[in-house]
Design an enzyme around this catalytic site. Sequence first.
Site, mmCIF file in Angstrom:
data_model
loop_
_atom_site.group_PDB
_atom_site.id
_atom_site.type_symbol
_atom_site.label_atom_id
_atom_site.label_comp_id
_atom_site.label_asym_id
_atom_site.label_seq_id
_atom_site.Cartn_x
_atom_site.Cartn_y
_atom_site.Cartn_z
ATOM 1 N N ASN A 1 0.839 -1.208 0.000
ATOM 2 C CA ASN A 1 0.000 0.000 0.000
ATOM 3 C C ASN A 1 0.867 1.248 0.000
ATOM 4 O OD1 ASN A 1 -0.260 -1.458 2.759
ATOM 5 N ND2 ASN A 1 -0.733 0.644 3.335
ATOM 6 N N ASP A 2 0.783 2.111 0.981
ATOM 7 C CA ASP A 2 1.366 3.454 0.876
ATOM 8 C C ASP A 2 2.835 3.509 0.446
ATOM 9 O OD1 ASP A 2 -0.984 3.665 2.302
ATOM 10 O OD2 ASP A 2 -0.049 4.477 4.105
ATOM 11 N N SER B 1 3.497 3.567 8.041
ATOM 12 C CA SER B 1 4.028 4.556 7.099
ATOM 13 C C SER B 1 4.900 5.616 7.755
ATOM 14 C CB SER B 1 2.878 5.249 6.375
ATOM 15 O OG SER B 1 2.370 4.383 5.398
ATOM 16 N N ARG C 1 -0.174 8.638 13.578
ATOM 17 C CA ARG C 1 0.709 7.941 12.634
ATOM 18 C C ARG C 1 1.079 8.755 11.386
ATOM 19 N NH1 ARG C 1 -4.209 5.268 12.763
ATOM 20 N NH2 ARG C 1 -5.476 5.455 10.881
ATOM 21 N N ASP C 2 1.976 8.137 10.612
ATOM 22 C CA ASP C 2 2.371 8.575 9.272
ATOM 23 C C ASP C 2 3.208 9.858 9.270
ATOM 24 O OD1 ASP C 2 0.689 6.448 8.675
ATOM 25 O OD2 ASP C 2 -0.953 7.717 7.972
ATOM 26 N N GLU D 1 -5.168 10.708 7.237
ATOM 27 C CA GLU D 1 -3.932 9.906 7.233
ATOM 28 C C GLU D 1 -2.904 10.555 6.314
ATOM 29 O OE1 GLU D 1 -4.933 5.331 8.094
ATOM 30 O OE2 GLU D 1 -5.304 5.884 6.025
ATOM 31 N N TRP E 1 -9.021 1.434 -0.429
ATOM 32 C CA TRP E 1 -9.233 0.437 0.626
ATOM 33 C C TRP E 1 -10.561 -0.288 0.498
ATOM 34 C CZ3 TRP E 1 -5.506 -1.791 2.865
ATOM 35 C CH2 TRP E 1 -4.313 -1.123 3.127
#
Length: 583
Positions: A75-76, A135, A202-203, A255, A343
């Site tokens: 994914n990312d 991530s 996050r991220d 995100e 997603w």
Amino acid sequence: MYQSIASFVALISLLDCSAAQSSLLSASRATPASSRAATSTYSQSDVPTGTAIPGDYDDAYRPQVHFSPPQGFMNDPNGMFVDANGTYHLYYQYNPAANVAGRQHWGHATSQDLYTWTNQPIAIFPGGPTEGVFSGSAVVDVNNTSGFFPNQTNGVVAVYTINVPENQTQHIAYSHDGGYSFIKYADNPVISPGGTNPTQFRDPKVIWDVSTQRWVMVIAYPIDFEIGIFSSPNLINWTAESNFSHYGVTGLQYECPNLVEIPVQDSNLSESMYAMLISINPGAPLGGSITEYFLGSFNGTHFDALDSTVRFTDFSKDNYAGQFFYGIPSDEDQVTLNWASNWQYTNVVPTAGEELGDGFRSAMTVPRGHYIKNLTRFGPSLISYPWNIMSIVESELASNNSLDNGTVLLDYSNVKSGAVYFEANITGLTTSESLDGTLNFTFSSSVSGESISGGTFISNGDVWLDRGHTDGFSNPFFTDKFSATGLYNEDDGSWRLSGIIDRSIIEIFLNGGELSASSVFFPTRPLDTMALRVSGLNSTATASVGVWALKAAWLNQADVNGTVSGNVTSGGNSTRLGGMRLL
Ligand SMILES: *[C@@H]1O[C@H](CO)[C@@H](O)[C@H](O)[C@H]1NC(C)=O
Ligand SMILES: *[C@@H]1O[C@H](CO)[C@@H](O)[C@H](O)[C@H]1NC(C)=O
Ligand SMILES: *[C@@H]1O[C@H](CO)[C@@H](O)[C@H](O)[C@H]1NC(C)=O
Ligand SMILES: *[C@@H]1O[C@H](CO)[C@@H](O)[C@H](O)[C@H]1NC(C)=O
Ligand SMILES: *[C@@H]1O[C@H](CO)[C@@H](O)[C@H](O)[C@H]1NC(C)=O
Ligand SMILES: *[C@@H]1O[C@H](CO)[C@@H](O)[C@H](O)[C@H]1NC(C)=O
Ligand SMILES: *[C@@H]1O[C@H](CO)[C@@H](O)[C@H](O)[C@H]1NC(C)=O
Ligand SMILES: *[C@@H]1O[C@H](CO)[C@@H](O)[C@H](O)[C@H]1NC(C)=O
Ligand SMILES: *[C@@H]1O[C@H](CO)[C@@H](O)[C@H](O)[C@H]1NC(C)=O
Ligand SMILES: *[C@@H]1O[C@H](CO)[C@@H](O)[C@H](O)[C@H]1NC(C)=O
Ligand SMILES: *[C@@H]1O[C@H](CO)[C@@H](O)[C@H](O)[C@H]1NC(C)=O
Ligand SMILES: *[C@@H]1O[C@H](CO)[C@@H](O)[C@H](O)[C@H]1NC(C)=O
């Protein structure tokens, strides 16, 4: 990184599924390189260390000028930077052990041109059975602000989220070999949970702020709909400076934020502006995931949006979690890669079967070049165009400078890549009275008749894309038609549509990237025939069209079985974090 409230539960159960392997785990291993290095590493017998994973790049759905992982689930994009030699590094959220999301590692690949990739060994591994390396980003610490690099100017620091069921914390790892192998910092985490929920933080995306001579991080408090802005002198000690909260469409989570300085094309604006990008999932207007952005200024601690307008990077639904490369000078067009999926259906698309090694899941968009342009009525907007696309052209398939009301029909079944780039420019639109006619494209299968089509109405600016006439995948969330409306600019006197089709992904661009769309699609037979149709043009207008075959950037590296083995020379380089194979 992904994590809906619902999929968080799914992730835990995925991790639980892997508990069978946990008896094979090593608890810790001394790291040779530095006394400050982390000792917590973790080996999984089914995850290769120190060697690139081979992949079958000859599948009918396997894109040839887009990055996709050798096998398993991606994914990312993460950690993207360009080094002093011009090598682009892409890391990515990677499950090397299944074709669905889970067991997050940082996969790694490198490229000189962002179209031709070399798969590298996995770069960062989790530190324990319930850990996911989520991530984050990477920077080159050229001045050794961190102290990790006393003898070099090409030290790389990765900044990422470690997810465990109890919390999400921010960690760093450093690389002495230019980003191929990483040593985890001994005193991780560098940022403890914040916001209203310790599992929702996050991220981190880090940039260097020249004006304050400090590192600046943006990071999501997903369910608080907040982007935190932190600063640091050394990538280790971080200070919370401000929050950018409740802007735009919130969906259910924020995100993967990015803050980046981008050059402005128009002279009546300043020479550059800052863009704040926020990815939303789930709950995007078209369903699932999408990315929105805000333009404004940044003074080292606060981002001030120019206005409250919500703008989206794309008008279809397969463009998420994009990241800007670190290391491109701020007066040059900035470049992203974006996860070309959603997603809502990414875990079930037909590019992979049940078994690991049977296909792959997810591709990135082609590299997108970005600058800011003050568009008629829309105001300042992020332009998104296929970066340096002519560099990956193999041959010209068609060219016509005066197509007028005509059609270009072409059979591209003999193009090895199955990938084609086209441009169609309507020029001579001298006034708004001269806006008339349509410009359409269709890519179809001569065997099954399945097709992908799109086009634009020059009179009202509508642009559309239809992936509905393909039969390889059906899903209630796999929306099949997308559209948006652009505005004619008299100074331009033209209306332009371009696009890249690459086996199972199409990206289109209106007026050089004023509007763009990325869509995956899954025909049962390869598409091999193109039709480009223009009609109803004002007599003052004419059409100029070009179609090019793109190189088979992946297949050109493959063996007779279509297998690309990746970097076979650097084996052993990245075993440090992976620990020993315990078999
Ligand atoms: C650039 O290439 C040279 C020669 O191959 C190598 O010694 C150097 O480490 C590379 N620099 C970076 C930043 O990777
Ligand atoms: C490195 O140091 C130079 C000279 O002080 C400064 O101009 C530059 O902004 C610094 N860059 C980074 C990434 O530390
Ligand atoms: C540079 O320093 C690091 C950390 O002290 C060490 O691991 C590495 O071997 C050194 N490299 C050179 C070329 O001396
Ligand atoms: C995060 O959770 C882990 C596992 O329970 C725990 O060991 C750690 O102390 C927590 N970290 C923070 C900063 O709360
Ligand atoms: C960074 O934090 C550590 C403890 O976490 C402290 O020992 C150190 O002095 C701090 N450094 C700076 C530059 O603030
Ligand atoms: C964008 O251009 C319009 C004129 O088309 C102008 O009125 C406006 O001030 C410009 N926007 C900015 C931020 O300069
Ligand atoms: C940055 O902007 C914020 C809010 O706009 C302001 O409070 C702060 O003082 C500014 N900082 C500097 C260094 O100008
Ligand atoms: C064609 O455009 C001109 C202006 O460039 C306009 O005067 C004319 O009416 C247009 N023709 C048609 C048929 O719309
Ligand atoms: C392009 O497609 C639109 C929508 O289906 C249609 O109305 C138009 O007639 C088509 N134009 C051409 C030249 O095929
Ligand atoms: C294209 O078609 C329109 C509408 O039928 C017509 O007015 C125009 O003259 C045609 N252009 C050319 C170059 O034939
Ligand atoms: C279309 O217009 C762009 C921008 O002016 C130009 O770079 C490109 O070469 C044109 N393409 C064709 C096929 O005329
Ligand atoms: C290609 O596949 C065949 C059949 O599995 C195998 O025998 C052969 O060794 C493979 N060739 C290469 C170069 O891997």
